[in-house]
Write a protein that holds these residues in place. Structure first.
Motif, mmCIF file in Angstrom:
data_model
loop_
_atom_site.group_PDB
_atom_site.id
_atom_site.type_symbol
_atom_site.label_atom_id
_atom_site.label_comp_id
_atom_site.label_asym_id
_atom_site.label_seq_id
_atom_site.Cartn_x
_atom_site.Cartn_y
_atom_site.Cartn_z
ATOM 1 N N TYR A 44 -44.809 -19.081 32.272
ATOM 2 C CA TYR A 44 -45.872 -18.091 32.403
ATOM 3 C C TYR A 44 -46.074 -17.299 31.110
ATOM 4 C CZ TYR A 44 -45.224 -18.580 37.522
ATOM 5 O OH TYR A 44 -45.110 -19.043 38.805
ATOM 6 N N TRP A 45 -45.063 -17.311 30.232
ATOM 7 C CA TRP A 45 -45.061 -16.409 29.092
ATOM 8 C C TRP A 45 -45.043 -17.089 27.724
ATOM 9 C CZ3 TRP A 45 -45.953 -11.326 29.592
ATOM 10 C CH2 TRP A 45 -45.816 -10.770 30.873
ATOM 11 N N PHE A 46 -44.487 -18.299 27.652
ATOM 12 C CA PHE A 46 -44.303 -18.930 26.354
ATOM 13 C C PHE A 46 -45.140 -20.199 26.230
ATOM 14 C CE2 PHE A 46 -40.417 -16.487 26.976
ATOM 15 C CZ PHE A 46 -40.314 -15.828 25.758
ATOM 16 N N PRO A 47 -45.850 -20.360 25.119
ATOM 17 C CA PRO A 47 -46.556 -21.620 24.867
ATOM 18 C C PRO A 47 -45.566 -22.785 24.794
ATOM 19 C CG PRO A 47 -47.306 -19.892 23.370
ATOM 20 C CD PRO A 47 -46.094 -19.356 24.075
ATOM 21 N N ASN A 48 -46.070 -23.998 24.969
ATOM 22 C CA ASN A 48 -45.211 -25.187 25.009
ATOM 23 C C ASN A 48 -44.255 -25.281 23.832
ATOM 24 O OD1 ASN A 48 -46.107 -26.285 27.420
ATOM 25 N ND2 ASN A 48 -47.819 -27.332 26.459
ATOM 26 N N VAL A 49 -44.732 -24.963 22.636
ATOM 27 C CA VAL A 49 -43.936 -25.168 21.436
ATOM 28 C C VAL A 49 -42.699 -24.285 21.409
ATOM 29 C CG1 VAL A 49 -45.167 -23.470 20.026
ATOM 30 C CG2 VAL A 49 -44.103 -25.456 18.930
ATOM 31 N N LEU A 50 -42.690 -23.191 22.176
ATOM 32 C CA LEU A 50 -41.564 -22.262 22.153
ATOM 33 C C LEU A 50 -40.688 -22.332 23.392
ATOM 34 C CD1 LEU A 50 -43.251 -19.069 20.662
ATOM 35 C CD2 LEU A 50 -41.885 -20.798 19.507
ATOM 36 N N ARG A 51 -41.086 -23.111 24.367
ATOM 37 C CA ARG A 51 -40.342 -23.105 25.626
ATOM 38 C C ARG A 51 -38.945 -23.695 25.473
ATOM 39 N NH1 ARG A 51 -45.457 -24.928 29.356
ATOM 40 N NH2 ARG A 51 -46.582 -22.952 29.116
ATOM 41 N N GLY A 52 -38.811 -24.709 24.622
ATOM 42 C CA GLY A 52 -37.499 -25.318 24.437
ATOM 43 C C GLY A 52 -36.469 -24.324 23.940
ATOM 44 N N ARG A 53 -36.857 -23.539 22.949
ATOM 45 C CA ARG A 53 -35.907 -22.570 22.417
ATOM 46 C C ARG A 53 -35.668 -21.433 23.401
ATOM 47 N NH1 ARG A 53 -35.864 -19.374 16.612
ATOM 48 N NH2 ARG A 53 -33.916 -18.295 17.033
ATOM 49 N N ALA A 54 -36.725 -21.018 24.123
ATOM 50 C CA ALA A 54 -36.552 -19.971 25.129
ATOM 51 C C ALA A 54 -35.563 -20.421 26.200
ATOM 52 C CB ALA A 54 -37.901 -19.621 25.757
ATOM 53 N N VAL A 55 -35.665 -21.677 26.641
ATOM 54 C CA VAL A 55 -34.748 -22.221 27.644
ATOM 55 C C VAL A 55 -33.324 -22.282 27.081
ATOM 56 C CG1 VAL A 55 -34.127 -24.301 28.934
ATOM 57 C CG2 VAL A 55 -36.493 -23.496 28.924
ATOM 58 N N ALA A 56 -33.185 -22.668 25.813
ATOM 59 C CA ALA A 56 -31.857 -22.745 25.206
ATOM 60 C C ALA A 56 -31.190 -21.370 25.159
ATOM 61 C CB ALA A 56 -31.955 -23.330 23.799
ATOM 62 N N ILE A 57 -31.974 -20.334 24.812
ATOM 63 C CA ILE A 57 -31.440 -18.974 24.801
ATOM 64 C C ILE A 57 -31.016 -18.571 26.211
ATOM 65 C CG2 ILE A 57 -32.059 -16.546 24.458
ATOM 66 C CD1 ILE A 57 -33.844 -17.460 22.138
ATOM 67 N N PHE A 58 -31.814 -18.946 27.202
ATOM 68 C CA PHE A 58 -31.490 -18.653 28.595
ATOM 69 C C PHE A 58 -30.193 -19.349 29.020
ATOM 70 C CE2 PHE A 58 -32.135 -20.321 33.024
ATOM 71 C CZ PHE A 58 -31.872 -19.128 33.694
ATOM 72 N N LEU A 59 -30.046 -20.631 28.676
ATOM 73 C CA LEU A 59 -28.895 -21.410 29.135
ATOM 74 C C LEU A 59 -27.591 -20.977 28.490
ATOM 75 C CD1 LEU A 59 -30.394 -25.030 29.233
ATOM 76 C CD2 LEU A 59 -29.879 -23.532 31.168
ATOM 77 N N VAL A 60 -27.631 -20.399 27.289
ATOM 78 C CA VAL A 60 -26.392 -20.034 26.607
ATOM 79 C C VAL A 60 -25.658 -18.921 27.349
ATOM 80 C CG1 VAL A 60 -27.140 -18.189 25.035
ATOM 81 C CG2 VAL A 60 -25.441 -19.854 24.268
ATOM 82 N N ALA A 61 -26.342 -18.264 28.296
ATOM 83 C CA ALA A 61 -25.694 -17.217 29.082
ATOM 84 C C ALA A 61 -24.544 -17.758 29.916
ATOM 85 C CB ALA A 61 -26.720 -16.539 29.997
ATOM 86 N N ALA A 62 -24.602 -19.052 30.296
ATOM 87 C CA ALA A 62 -23.567 -19.617 31.170
ATOM 88 C C ALA A 62 -22.190 -19.632 30.509
ATOM 89 C CB ALA A 62 -23.972 -21.016 31.629
ATOM 90 N N PRO A 63 -22.012 -20.273 29.344
ATOM 91 C CA PRO A 63 -20.677 -20.249 28.744
ATOM 92 C C PRO A 63 -20.255 -18.861 28.298
ATOM 93 C CG PRO A 63 -22.264 -21.277 27.249
ATOM 94 C CD PRO A 63 -22.946 -21.109 28.567
ATOM 95 N N ILE A 64 -21.210 -17.994 27.883
ATOM 96 C CA ILE A 64 -20.832 -16.636 27.498
ATOM 97 C C ILE A 64 -20.281 -15.878 28.704
ATOM 98 C CG2 ILE A 64 -21.738 -14.414 26.704
ATOM 99 C CD1 ILE A 64 -23.661 -15.924 24.916
ATOM 100 N N SER A 65 -20.892 -16.080 29.872
ATOM 101 C CA SER A 65 -20.393 -15.402 31.074
ATOM 102 C C SER A 65 -18.993 -15.870 31.421
ATOM 103 C CB SER A 65 -21.339 -15.648 32.259
ATOM 104 O OG SER A 65 -21.235 -16.975 32.739
ATOM 105 N N ASN A 66 -18.680 -17.134 31.122
ATOM 106 C CA ASN A 66 -17.332 -17.631 31.393
ATOM 107 C C ASN A 66 -16.300 -17.009 30.457
ATOM 108 O OD1 ASN A 66 -17.916 -19.320 33.574
ATOM 109 N ND2 ASN A 66 -18.558 -20.992 32.250
ATOM 110 N N VAL A 67 -16.719 -16.714 29.224
ATOM 111 C CA VAL A 67 -15.826 -16.005 28.301
ATOM 112 C C VAL A 67 -15.496 -14.631 28.871
ATOM 113 C CG1 VAL A 67 -15.594 -14.988 26.000
ATOM 114 C CG2 VAL A 67 -16.699 -17.217 26.265
#
Length: 440
Positions: free
Chosen positions: A132-155
């Motif tokens: 809803y917020w990011f054009p196609n060209v930026l969605r990959g990086r936005a998703v990567a930033i979102f997903l990195v929360a998982a291993p950080i939460s495990n730390v």
């Protein structure tokens, strides 16, 4: 003001407003999902849970998550991301805290099923919200930033959970009960914050100027127009060989990733470490996974190569588990487990990077939903299979070989997926390359 300046200013505002909130939500979700692995160090003995029963409860979380994932996404579209994501967070926080009151296998498994139902739809919901917020060209990086929360939460979970276990006996509660109650409270608090500050869509964003709202909405609408075409049913998309292959890869990855997530503290304890040492070792292991995940994704983005990065991540995960099992009681196996973690966390960004190249724009929503749903089968099989093998053999060694085998199968499938060797870059509206502001 130039079009380029408007574009960059708008994307900066969107990134700093949207991403921190969804990253925080995913961080807290993973904290509440995996802290049961540390609670098990005391809880299993108090409740007389076998490794099989614990693994069954840990894995069945994903069953209700799977069954309600698509209905939850439909509800998000109907009621809006702000209310629905807030509902998800508040209910899962309350249920996670309620898990502290379980008294045996039946109540433990029941609460885990309820927790999966409460959290269902968070990840695909946020992935939808990002569109809803990011054009196609930026969605990959936005998703990567979102997903990195998982291993950080495990730390953080490893560092935080051990001291909370030390509260054993305070106010008449066990340490594992305090752990579950206190680590659930951020979900409820953050859910209230989401209800107050999240914005459903660009047209509602009062924190953007009128000029910025027009630019962003126009850009997103142009992309929708370009993708107009016959929309296939979800099952037609699911039956495509490449989509099914990616779903199998993700499921195979989850067998090992979730098995390790829920049993790692017990595996490390069996190597002779005390509770404090378990927290330290696990936090370092997950920190290595965070660094490895970022470097792996950067390498894939820099070279534009996807398939072999994905395949290699699964081979590394399998090799790490197999070596850890072969080393047995040696503390060198801790290093091998850390290497396995790097491979497992490097895998999802690769899957999500490949997916757009094998799906037409009209198939993206259904394809992503199917891949994510199918992957939950691995999330069920991993913890349950590892727990059953531990109960039958008395050792985690065969369980690690079991998980490594699925990772190898996933790697073989990944190697056979035909995808473009190089990722094509997509121009921005201003004619240049988009640059999502760095948040980490």
């Amino acid at each position: 003001m130039s079009q380029s300046a408007i574009e960059q200013r708008t994307l900066n505002k969107v990134a700093w407003r949207v991403l921190p909130l969804v990253v925080a939500a995913y961080f807290v979700a993973n904290l509440d999902r995996s802290n049961i692995s540390y609670a098990a160090l005391q809880m299993n003995q108090d409740l007389h849970l076998s490794a099989e029963q614990f693994g069954q409860g840990a894995g069945l979380f994903s069953l209700t998550y799977l069954l309600l994932e698509i209905p939850s996404n439909l509800a998000l579209e109907r009621f809006g991301a702000r209310l629905w994501i807030a509902r998800i967070m508040i209910t899962w926080g309350l249920i996670s805290a309620g898990t502290a009151m379980v008294v045996g296998p039946v109540s433990f498994i029941s609460l885990r099923l309820l927790l999966g139902a409460a959290e269902a739809g968070l990840v695909p919901g946020v992935l939808l919200y990002i569109t809803y917020w990011f054009p196609n060209v930026l969605r990959g990086r936005a998703v990567a930033i979102f997903l990195v929360a998982a291993p950080i939460s495990n730390v953080v979970s490893a560092l935080l959970s051990v001291p909370l276990l030390g509260m054993d006996g305070f106010a008449g509660l066990h340490g594992w009960q305090w752990l579950l109650i206190l680590e659930a409270s951020p979900a409820v608090i953050l859910g209230i914050v989401v209800a107050l500050v999240m914005t459903n869509k660009p047209s509602d964003a009062k924190w953007l100027s009128a000029e910025e709202r027009v630019w962003l909405q126009t850009r997103l609408d142009e992309e929708k127009i370009k993708s107009v075409g016959p929309k296939p049913s979800w099952w037609q998309t699911a039956l495509k060989p490449k989509v099914m292959a990616l779903a199998l890869v993700y499921a195979g990855r989850n067998v090992g990733a979730f098995g390790i997530t829920f049993f790692l503290p017990q595996i490390v304890r069996d190597l002779g470490l005390n509770t404090t040492e378990i927290g330290t070792v696990n936090s370092l292991s997950y920190l290595a996974a965070v660094i490895g995940m970022v470097l792996w994704a950067r390498s894939s983005d820099r070279t534009g190569e996807r398939r072999w990065h994905l395949t290699a991540s699964l081979v590394v995960a399998a090799a790490g588990l197999a070596v850890a099992a072969w080393l047995g009681g040696s503390q060198w196996s801790l290093l091998a487990l850390a290497i396995a973690g790097i491979g497992y966390y490097a895998c999802p960004p690769g899957i999500f990077a490949i997916t757009p190249s094998v799906l037409a724009p009209t198939e993206a929503a259904g394809g992503l939903a199917f891949i994510n749903c199918f992957a939950q089968l691995g999330s069920i099989a991993g913890p349950y299979g590892a727990g059953w093998i531990k109960s039958e053999t008395g050792s985690f060694q065969d369980a690690m070989y079991f998980m490594a085998a699925f990772s190898i199968l996933a790697a073989i499938i990944a190697a056979c997926i035909g995808v473009p060797d190089k990722a094509a870059s997509t121009p921005t509206a201003a004619g240049g390359q988009a640059a999502l502001p760095k948040l980490s």
